[in-house]
Design an enzyme around this catalytic site. Structure first.
Site, short mmCIF file in Angstrom:
data_model
loop_
_atom_site.label_atom_id
_atom_site.label_comp_id
_atom_site.label_asym_id
_atom_site.label_seq_id
_atom_site.Cartn_x
_atom_site.Cartn_y
_atom_site.Cartn_z
N ASP A 162 0.81 -1.22 0.00
CA ASP A 162 0.00 0.00 0.00
C ASP A 162 0.84 1.27 0.00
OD1 ASP A 162 -2.11 -1.74 0.23
OD2 ASP A 162 -2.95 -0.82 2.04
N HIS A 172 3.70 -2.39 3.07
CA HIS A 172 3.73 -1.04 2.49
C HIS A 172 5.02 -0.80 1.74
CE1 HIS A 172 0.80 -0.80 5.79
NE2 HIS A 172 0.23 0.20 5.12
#
Length: 277
Positions: A97, A242
């Site tokens: 992400d 991430h």
């Protein structure tokens, strides 16, 4: 992503690489509590990494069934996000992400390429607009580019019109760069609301959450991230990590450690497929 970071520095939602069309996601992924059943899927730098295996077909092919693909169409409006894969053996999905970030995303892409693995990148439009080449690289490598909003806001505090702007502007950018609109959406912070589900479906996207949260944004240490992924590994698991939003060097190093271990354990690291709408 660091929670105290300003929202303008957070990444925006991005899209699923539309070129990867195929069966409806609902049959491949399990919704969370209260989720409605969707249409059935058509059967369809750290320590040196281990020496990669030879490319194998199962790692190069997104999840698909054995019959003809389902007809394209708007996905259902769900009441909860999809959480995991179902009924497809030892398959797992890696998701990243908040990017793309030129400091970390290229290293993650290189590692995935080295092991012939596809993943999902839920990008923020704000970040993608500044680094379109990384978006192109994701799509060309066969990764799914998903929508993570434009500026990574807390959607539950926005008006419906603002939620639409966050989502639609990111989808527009992804389409402009990759040639297809995203087919998947993830709400920042995992904060979903009715508007997000309705507008996501309206924009042709399925909502995807995760099964295992690495909590890598807290920078817990490379070993801790690896342990969380390997400890949570299992059939159908969707891993959240991430590639932006702070110092992601631990995430980069952890991937190089746990990815070959998962493959050696017989897991299929792949991506879900669905039709472009």
């Amino acid at each position: 992503m660091k929670k105290d970071q300003s929202l303008t520095r957070r990444k925006a939602l991005m899209a699923g690489a539309g070129a990867l069309g195929a069966p409806a996601a609902a049959g491949l992924l399990t919704p969370g509590p209260g989720g409605e059943a969707g249409p059935p899927a058509a059967p369809a730098p750290g320590p040196p990494a281990r020496r990669p295996r030879e490319p194998s077909a199962y790692r190069l092919q997104p999840l698909a069934g054995h019959g003809p693909p389902a007809a394209p169409g708007r996905p259902p409006v769900r009441r909860a996000p999809l959480l995991r894969l179902s009924g497809l053996g030892r398959a797992m999905v890696l998701t990243f992400d908040d990017g793309p970030d030129p400091r970390y995303t290229p290293d993650i892409l290189r590692t995935l390429r080295e092991y012939d693995v596809r993943a999902m990148f839920f990008v923020c439009g704000e970040m993608a607009a500044g680094h379109p080449g990384l978006l192109t690289e994701m799509a060309e490598d066969g990764h799914v580019v998903g929508n993570h909003t434009w500026s990574h806001p807390l959607l539950t505090r926005l008006s419906r019109a603002a939620v639409r702007t966050e989502m639609e502007s990111t989808s527009d950018l992804v389409e402009e760069v990759c040639g297809a609109r995203p087919l998947w959406f993830r709400a920042p912070y995992g904060a979903w609301n009715r508007a997000a589900f309705q507008l996501g479906a309206e924009l042709g996207m399925e909502p995807l959450a995760w099964t295992v949260d690495t909590l890598d944004w807290t920078e817990p240490g490379t070993r801790t991230i690896v342990d969380r992924v390997e400890g949570g590994a299992g059939p159908g698991v969707v891993v959240l990590a991430h590639d932006a939003g702070g110092d992601r060097s631990q995430s980069v190093r952890a991937l190089r450690d746990y990815l070959p271990h998962l493959l050696d354990a017989g897991y299929h690291l792949t991506v879900p497929r669905r039709h472009q709408v």
